[in-house]
Design a protein around this motif. Structure first.
Motif, PDB file in Angstrom:
ATOM      1  N   THR A 241       3.971   8.798  -5.977  1.00 43.53           N
ATOM      2  CA  THR A 241       3.014   8.298  -4.995  1.00 43.53           C
ATOM      3  C   THR A 241       2.810   9.327  -3.897  1.00 43.53           C
ATOM      4  O   THR A 241       3.592  10.272  -3.748  1.00 43.53           O
ATOM      5  N   SER A 284      -1.973   1.249   3.539  1.00 42.85           N
ATOM      6  CA  SER A 284      -2.235   0.508   2.299  1.00 42.85           C
ATOM      7  C   SER A 284      -1.470  -0.800   2.360  1.00 42.85           C
ATOM      8  O   SER A 284      -0.262  -0.809   2.600  1.00 42.85           O
ATOM      9  N   LEU A 285      -2.154  -1.909   2.139  1.00 39.10           N
ATOM     10  CA  LEU A 285      -1.501  -3.216   2.193  1.00 39.10           C
ATOM     11  C   LEU A 285      -0.582  -3.452   1.000  1.00 39.10           C
ATOM     12  O   LEU A 285       0.289  -4.308   1.044  1.00 39.10           O
ATOM     13  N   SER A 286      -0.767  -2.687  -0.078  1.00 34.79           N
ATOM     14  CA  SER A 286       0.020  -2.923  -1.293  1.00 34.79           C
ATOM     15  C   SER A 286       1.229  -2.013  -1.411  1.00 34.79           C
ATOM     16  O   SER A 286       1.938  -2.060  -2.409  1.00 34.79           O
ATOM     17  N   PHE A 287       1.448  -1.172  -0.420  1.00 33.93           N
ATOM     18  CA  PHE A 287       2.579  -0.232  -0.471  1.00 33.93           C
ATOM     19  C   PHE A 287       3.826  -0.954   0.045  1.00 33.93           C
ATOM     20  O   PHE A 287       4.053  -1.061   1.242  1.00 33.93           O
ATOM     21  N   ARG A 288       4.648  -1.446  -0.871  1.00 33.20           N
ATOM     22  CA  ARG A 288       5.855  -2.176  -0.503  1.00 33.20           C
ATOM     23  C   ARG A 288       7.080  -1.289  -0.712  1.00 33.20           C
ATOM     24  O   ARG A 288       7.064  -0.383  -1.566  1.00 33.20           O
TER      25      ARG A 288
END
Length: 376
Positions: A241, A284-288
């Motif tokens: 990533t 990014s809202l999906s980067f956990r």
């Protein structure tokens, strides 16, 4: 130190299973400390410039030298405190100390175990003094935060005696082995070269690739720049990533309850073999946050199109700039920190969660006492 200490599993090996793929999960409470021979030397680390620790420090040192006949090592700058220098009653004890200076004296093979007086930062500092094997660490909670310091100083004589006599529970806190590689052109920009010539070849080699042992976390952030950081993260050579945001935290399970927890990561028990990757305010809202197996090799570099440099720190220390072409390699170290437990690894960890982080503290619902279930 290696000849004095041994760590063993109290669970006796079972007969080999018929199925060769059957795994045996180790009991977290099975790590015990015993001594091959009685320990003789102890390193006492005191938080510097903290007047509240002077009296506990003196009491501990008197106990170790006069009652336990231990060889006590103390950092030289601790003894330069005016309150210690001007204490005539403490003079005879101070003369028995062996002193050292950070980054100058190597005491790694002279210490049997360590006693820390302070908070979590004191234990992190103790870890940084040993770049290879670390002696067992007994940490007393005398600082502002005590997640890693399970012992209270009220009954220190009994507790220290139990450790000296052996059979203490241990938790092996994994560390990260970090290598920072600097490109030669960045060394020139940072003034390592003068007039086109390297000032000192040894200094050049030292700056080009620097190594660290990290107990909590490696933090790569955007520093003073107003632009988002833009760094590529590789796992075992594969790009997984690109982190675009304020930065990224690579932490051990021990560090999962520190900066990583504040950035939204899960908390991992120190017995779990893992490395955690946690973004800092990602774009990014999906980067956990993710957990990867211990032993993988991470490599972090500035993205080719990054607008600015980044900055890196190791357990909050040795902060430095990361430029294009520089790289940071991170993997699990083979030298953990053996932390002596107050009770055992499981109870100590949950006690710390409750006391320091107030984990799951909430107001409970009232129970039903009569016909309340018919009313709304």
């Amino acid at each position: 130190m290696q000849d004095t200490m041994k760590i063993f599993d109290k669970v006796k090996p079972r007969n080999l299973p018929r199925n060769p793929w059957q795994w045996h999960i180790q009991d977290p409470a099975s790590q015990l400390l015993t001594w091959n021979k009685p320990p003789k030397s102890v390193l006492v680390i005191k938080k510097v410039r903290d007047a509240s620790l002077l009296q506990p420090f003196k009491e501990l040192c008197v106990f170790l030298t006069e009652q336990k006949n231990m060889i006590v090592y103390v950092e030289k700058k601790v003894l330069e405190d005016p309150a210690i220098v001007n204490d005539e009653n403490f003079g005879p004890v101070k003369k028995k100390f062996c002193t050292f200076r950070e980054d100058f004296d190597d005491i790694s093979n002279q210490i049997d175990f360590i006693i820390c007086l302070g908070g979590d930062g004191t234990l992190l500092y103790a870890s940084s003094l040993f770049q290879d094997s670390v002696p067992p660490v007994m940490a007393f909670h005398l600082g502002s935060l005590g997640f890693l310091t399970p012992f209270s100083f009220d009954n220190f004589q009994t507790q220290v005696t139990q450790v000296i006599e052996g059979n203490a529970a241990l938790v092996l806190r994994s560390r990260l082995k970090v290598k920072v590689h600097k490109e030669k052109k960045n060394l020139v920009q940072n003034g390592v070269e003068e007039n086109g010539l390297i000032v000192n070849q040894q200094e050049k080699d030292h700056v080009k690739q620097t190594k660290y042992q990290v107990l909590n976390e490696v933090v790569i952030d955007r520093g003073p720049s107003s632009y988002l950081s833009n760094v590529d993260v590789f796992l075992d050579g594969h790009l997984i990533t690109t982190v675009q945001g304020d930065g990224v935290i690579v932490s051990t399970p021990t560090g999962s309850t520190a900066y990583a927890a504040a950035a939204g990561a899960s908390m991992i028990h120190p017995n779990v073999p893992a490395i955690m990757i946690t973004p800092i305010c990602p774009h990014s809202l999906s980067f956990r946050p993710i957990v990867v197996p211990a032993g993988v090799e991470l490599k972090i570099m500035l993205s080719p199109d990054a607008r600015n440099t980044a900055w890196v720190s190791f357990d909050g220390r040795k902060r430095q700039e990361v430029c294009h072409g520089d790289s940071i390699s991170i993997t699990t170290s083979c030298y953990p920190v053996p932390s002596i437990c107050f009770r055992d690894p499981v109870n100590d960890w949950f006690d710390s969660l409750a006391e320091c982080l107030h984990w799951n503290v909430r107001k409970k619902q009232n129970h039903f006492t009569g016909d309340e279930e018919e009313e709304y």
